[in-house]
Design a protein around this motif. Structure first.
Motif, PDB file in Angstrom:
ATOM      1  N   ILE A   1       0.796  -1.090   0.533  1.00  0.00           N
ATOM      2  CA  ILE A   1       0.150   0.266   0.086  1.00  0.00           C
ATOM      3  C   ILE A   1       0.282   0.947  -0.191  1.00  0.00           C
ATOM      4  O   ILE A   1       0.629   2.391  -0.511  1.00  0.00           O
ATOM      5  CB  ILE A   1      -0.826   0.032   1.048  1.00  0.00           C
ATOM      6  N   SER A   2       1.859   1.602   0.885  1.00  0.00           N
ATOM      7  CA  SER A   2       2.921   2.159   0.947  1.00  0.00           C
ATOM      8  C   SER A   2       3.688   2.481  -0.212  1.00  0.00           C
ATOM      9  O   SER A   2       4.022   3.804  -0.875  1.00  0.00           O
ATOM     10  CB  SER A   2       3.670   2.566   2.062  1.00  0.00           C
ATOM     11  N   VAL A   3       3.544   1.052  -1.122  1.00  0.00           N
ATOM     12  CA  VAL A   3       4.433   1.465  -2.189  1.00  0.00           C
ATOM     13  C   VAL A   3       4.007   2.119  -3.392  1.00  0.00           C
ATOM     14  O   VAL A   3       4.256   3.673  -4.716  1.00  0.00           O
ATOM     15  CB  VAL A   3       5.133   0.551  -2.760  1.00  0.00           C
ATOM     16  N   PHE A   4       2.639   2.162  -3.690  1.00  0.00           N
ATOM     17  CA  PHE A   4       1.831   2.979  -4.726  1.00  0.00           C
ATOM     18  C   PHE A   4       1.235   4.163  -4.389  1.00  0.00           C
ATOM     19  O   PHE A   4       0.928   4.703  -5.168  1.00  0.00           O
ATOM     20  CB  PHE A   4       0.559   1.649  -4.357  1.00  0.00           C
ATOM     21  N   GLY A   5       1.380   4.749  -2.478  1.00  0.00           N
ATOM     22  CA  GLY A   5       1.171   5.400  -2.159  1.00  0.00           C
ATOM     23  C   GLY A   5       2.409   7.040  -2.695  1.00  0.00           C
ATOM     24  O   GLY A   5       1.967   7.826  -3.350  1.00  0.00           O
ATOM     25  N   ILE A   6       3.043   6.061  -2.469  1.00  0.00           N
ATOM     26  CA  ILE A   6       4.609   6.634  -2.943  1.00  0.00           C
ATOM     27  C   ILE A   6       4.822   6.973  -4.312  1.00  0.00           C
ATOM     28  O   ILE A   6       4.919   8.193  -4.768  1.00  0.00           O
ATOM     29  CB  ILE A   6       5.959   5.983  -2.699  1.00  0.00           C
ATOM     30  N   ALA A   7       4.194   5.652  -4.740  1.00  0.00           N
ATOM     31  CA  ALA A   7       4.811   6.379  -6.684  1.00  0.00           C
ATOM     32  C   ALA A   7       3.321   7.063  -7.496  1.00  0.00           C
ATOM     33  O   ALA A   7       3.879   7.237  -7.684  1.00  0.00           O
ATOM     34  CB  ALA A   7       4.129   4.218  -7.369  1.00  0.00           C
ATOM     35  N   SER A   8       2.317   7.042  -6.516  1.00  0.00           N
ATOM     36  CA  SER A   8       1.607   8.327  -7.433  1.00  0.00           C
ATOM     37  C   SER A   8       1.401   9.181  -6.597  1.00  0.00           C
ATOM     38  O   SER A   8       1.158  10.491  -7.857  1.00  0.00           O
ATOM     39  CB  SER A   8      -0.394   7.649  -6.943  1.00  0.00           C
ATOM     40  N   THR A   9       2.054   9.467  -5.670  1.00  0.00           N
ATOM     41  CA  THR A   9       2.734  10.654  -5.280  1.00  0.00           C
ATOM     42  C   THR A   9       3.801  11.470  -5.823  1.00  0.00           C
ATOM     43  O   THR A   9       3.764  12.361  -6.725  1.00  0.00           O
ATOM     44  CB  THR A   9       3.194  10.938  -3.919  1.00  0.00           C
ATOM     45  N   LEU A  10       4.605  10.446  -6.673  1.00  0.00           N
ATOM     46  CA  LEU A  10       6.065  11.331  -7.903  1.00  0.00           C
ATOM     47  C   LEU A  10       5.211  11.067  -9.075  1.00  0.00           C
ATOM     48  O   LEU A  10       5.542  12.336  -9.480  1.00  0.00           O
ATOM     49  CB  LEU A  10       6.926  10.013  -7.303  1.00  0.00           C
ATOM     50  N   ALA A  11       4.282  10.787  -9.150  1.00  0.00           N
ATOM     51  CA  ALA A  11       3.483  11.156 -10.122  1.00  0.00           C
ATOM     52  C   ALA A  11       2.437  11.942 -10.653  1.00  0.00           C
ATOM     53  O   ALA A  11       3.011  13.082 -11.431  1.00  0.00           O
ATOM     54  CB  ALA A  11       2.926   9.629 -10.946  1.00  0.00           C
ATOM     55  N   ALA A  12       2.072  12.282  -9.064  1.00  0.00           N
ATOM     56  CA  ALA A  12       1.046  13.627  -9.292  1.00  0.00           C
ATOM     57  C   ALA A  12       2.375  15.186  -9.312  1.00  0.00           C
ATOM     58  O   ALA A  12       2.040  16.161  -9.568  1.00  0.00           O
ATOM     59  CB  ALA A  12       0.871  13.827  -8.063  1.00  0.00           C
TER      60      ALA A  12
END
Length: 426
Positions: free
Chosen positions: A314-325
């Motif tokens: 969950i945390s990894v997907f959160g980091i990935a989308s944050t960096l995409a933003a």
């Protein structure tokens, strides 16, 4: 690479004669000398540990070819534009790397970047929210989306491919809805958003940043090696620390010198590199980073070792989308506008390609944050060189596809080499 010379005899031969237990040859250390470093390099190559060597060689070849065809390729202006060009995709690539380390894929990062760009523009322009507040809101949207994707994947059990494919379509729909009939929202060229890609540091600041970066590296390595020496563990001597520092300082100082010939070091590129460095430290130096690699290597073994696999995912997907933003914000900053096409073009494929070309394995558990920088430089150099030669976009896509295929083949070959070496093969 420490202070003991490897024995040239077959593994266990000398040990058997002396009564000592046999050593695994992969654990033998090398003398801190050019000969010792070459021996270590040969051992790594035989075992499939190629590191960044293929990417660096590829970059040098790209530079030589394009410079020979157009002498403006290595000009300070073109290289400065190159650093700006890769900042947005590079931030997205750092998030992709995190997901690939788990052995998964995120197909939604382009749509997340586009939606975050739309949120940013709508809040800053149409709603009158201060630009820094709009930036924070756009990043928050990316984080929430990533946590949703990660939760559905980890807790519900829906494959990441399906979850993020749905996200690709759904968030792109929300993006189009927010943009409205006009399809484009222009931002102020003098505001905080635009300044992210329009700010350049004067030469003194660039040199200071370079000196601080090299100095911090030397101090951190020296402290770690001193602790190893006091603990009676193998450690790197000062000569090797100095050699590694020189290898690091050469591209950093050279890059600053070149960029100072134009406008200076761009803030956007520093932001990108800063995230790469922080993510690298997290992955290499923290318990969380080790757990990410463990889950990517073998999720079931990690679970039995007591790691909360769901939380890591969950945390990894959160980091990935944050960096995409953040990547979407950079796209808006550079174009002075958000549009229906922001993030919906080739950004997704380029981010994934950059991660793989930079050395991150598609099989999970192998790679590092610097893959984003190396892969971004490769793709950015190809794009820049073809634009200077006035080649069509179709040619760029074909060349990028070829480079990506070569990178995947190298990854597969090195993976087979590691398996063979683990079984004791030659």
């Amino acid at each position: 690479m420490t202070q003991q010379t490897p024995v040239s005899k077959a593994p266990g031969e000398g040990a058997a004669a002396s009564g000592e237990p046999a050593r695994d040859p992969r654990l033998l250390t090398t003398v801190a000398s050019p000969k010792g470093w070459l021996q270590a390099l040969r051992r790594n190559l035989r075992s499939g540990e190629l590191g960044p060597i293929p990417v660096i060689v590829g970059l040098l070849l790209i530079a030589v070819v394009f410079q020979s065809m157009n002498d403006r390729f290595l000009s300070p202006q073109n290289l400065s534009n190159l650093t700006l060009q890769i900042a947005a995709i590079g931030l997205m690539t750092t998030g992709v790397i995190m997901v690939l380390l788990l052995g998964e894929i995120d197909l939604s990062i382009g749509s997340v970047a586009g939606l975050s760009a739309a949120v940013l523009a709508v809040l800053a322009v149409k709603q009158g929210v201060p630009e820094w507040g709009a930036i924070a809101a756009a990043v928050g949207v990316g984080l929430v989306i990533g946590l949703i994707h990660g939760t559905v994947f980890a807790k519900v059990g829906v494959p990441a491919f399906v979850v993020t494919l749905a996200g690709l379509l759904g968030w792109q729909g929300v993006h189009l809805y927010l943009m409205g009939a006009d399809g484009t929202i222009n931002i102020s060229p003098n505001g905080a958003i635009a300044m992210l890609t329009q700010t350049y540091f004067v030469p003194f600041v660039g040199w200071a940043i370079a000196a601080i970066a090299v100095g911090l590296y030397v101090v951190s390595v020296a402290v770690v090696e001193r602790r190893r020496r006091l603990a009676g563990l193998p450690y790197k001597p000062l000569s090797e620390i100095a050699f590694r520092a020189a290898l690091l300082a050469l591209p950093i100082l050279g890059g600053v010198w070149v960029l100072n010939q134009y406008k200076g070091v761009p803030l956007a590129f520093l932001i990108f590199v800063g995230f790469v460095v922080v993510l690298d430290l997290v992955l290499r130096k923290t318990r969380y980073g080790r757990m990410v690699y463990a889950v990517g290597g073998n999720a079931e073994a990690a679970r039995r070792a007591g790691i909360n696999v769901d939380l890591i995912r969950i945390s990894v997907f959160g980091i990935a989308s944050t960096l995409a933003a953040l990547g979407g914000i950079m796209l808006v900053s550079r174009n002075f506008a958000a549009s229906v096409s922001t993030g919906s073009g080739a950004e997704l494929m380029m981010a994934i390609a950059a991660a793989v070309i930079g050395g991150t394995s598609l099989f999970g558990g192998r790679g590092n944050a610097y893959s984003a920088l190396l892969g971004g430089l490769v793709l950015g150099a190809i794009t820049s060189g073809l634009l200077l030669l006035q080649m069509d976009t179709s040619v760029r896509f074909m060349i990028t596809a070829a480079v990506l295929l070569i990178a995947v083949i190298i990854d597969a070959v090195s993976r087979n080499g590691r398996k063979t070496n683990a079984r004791g093969g030659a």
